[in-house]
Design a protein around this motif. Sequence first.
Motif, PDB file in Angstrom:
ATOM      1  N   GLY A  32      33.944  35.371  34.187  1.00 46.60           N
ATOM      2  CA  GLY A  32      33.783  36.722  34.748  1.00 46.60           C
ATOM      3  C   GLY A  32      33.164  36.696  36.133  1.00 46.60           C
ATOM      4  N   ALA A  40      28.972  43.596  35.008  1.00 41.61           N
ATOM      5  CA  ALA A  40      29.861  44.591  35.625  1.00 41.61           C
ATOM      6  C   ALA A  40      29.077  45.799  36.134  1.00 41.61           C
ATOM      7  CB  ALA A  40      30.934  45.031  34.631  1.00 41.61           C
ATOM      8  N   TYR A  47      35.022  37.928  39.592  1.00 40.81           N
ATOM      9  CA  TYR A  47      34.396  38.953  40.425  1.00 40.81           C
ATOM     10  C   TYR A  47      34.206  38.463  41.861  1.00 40.81           C
ATOM     11  CZ  TYR A  47      31.101  42.083  42.548  1.00 40.81           C
ATOM     12  OH  TYR A  47      30.505  42.936  43.430  1.00 40.81           O
TER      13      TYR A  47
END
Length: 185
Positions: free
Chosen positions: A86, A21, A90
């Motif tokens: 994830g 992130a 994204y």
Amino acid sequence: MNKYAMQFGTCMGIFWIIKFALFPFAFTIPFFDFLFLVLTIMIPFLGYYFARNYRNRVCDGGISFTHAWIFTSFMYMFAALLTAVGHFVYFRFIDNGYIASSYLEILHEPGIKQQVVGDTLKQCEEAVNLFSSLRPIEITMELLSFDVIFGALLAFPIAFIVKKKELITMNNNQEENNQEEDNKE
């Protein structure tokens, strides 16, 4: 073993997702680039910590190299699977070409053009364009493959460090029996 590999792999996967992130912010904020690098360097140490905890708490302080390697490889595999979720979220819903365009901007900065030799700039641009043409699932599968292979390779030195011969402990009854046998002789 799988239960603990899944539990520790989940913790590692959450760590990797948090680390990932930070990556998009690293293009504009240098501190996040530094933090991303530090967290990346921490991965083997975190793997060692989890493998050592598994050895000490589950295996009663002793584990063979093979057992440690399998456990650590599985832990990284489960982390990679969680991280792939994830990555997909994204690249499918958030990125919209941001990473590829950021790399292209970096390649077209005046300082970079002066430092690049020969066809290197053109090859880098082609690589970024190829990356931008991939679908989110393709990018996710590439990253998943890399993470699984990287984890299996990283598991070798960790398993070598974590391995420890099992401690042989005798309970009181066994000690008394051994003493009685010694006294009879």
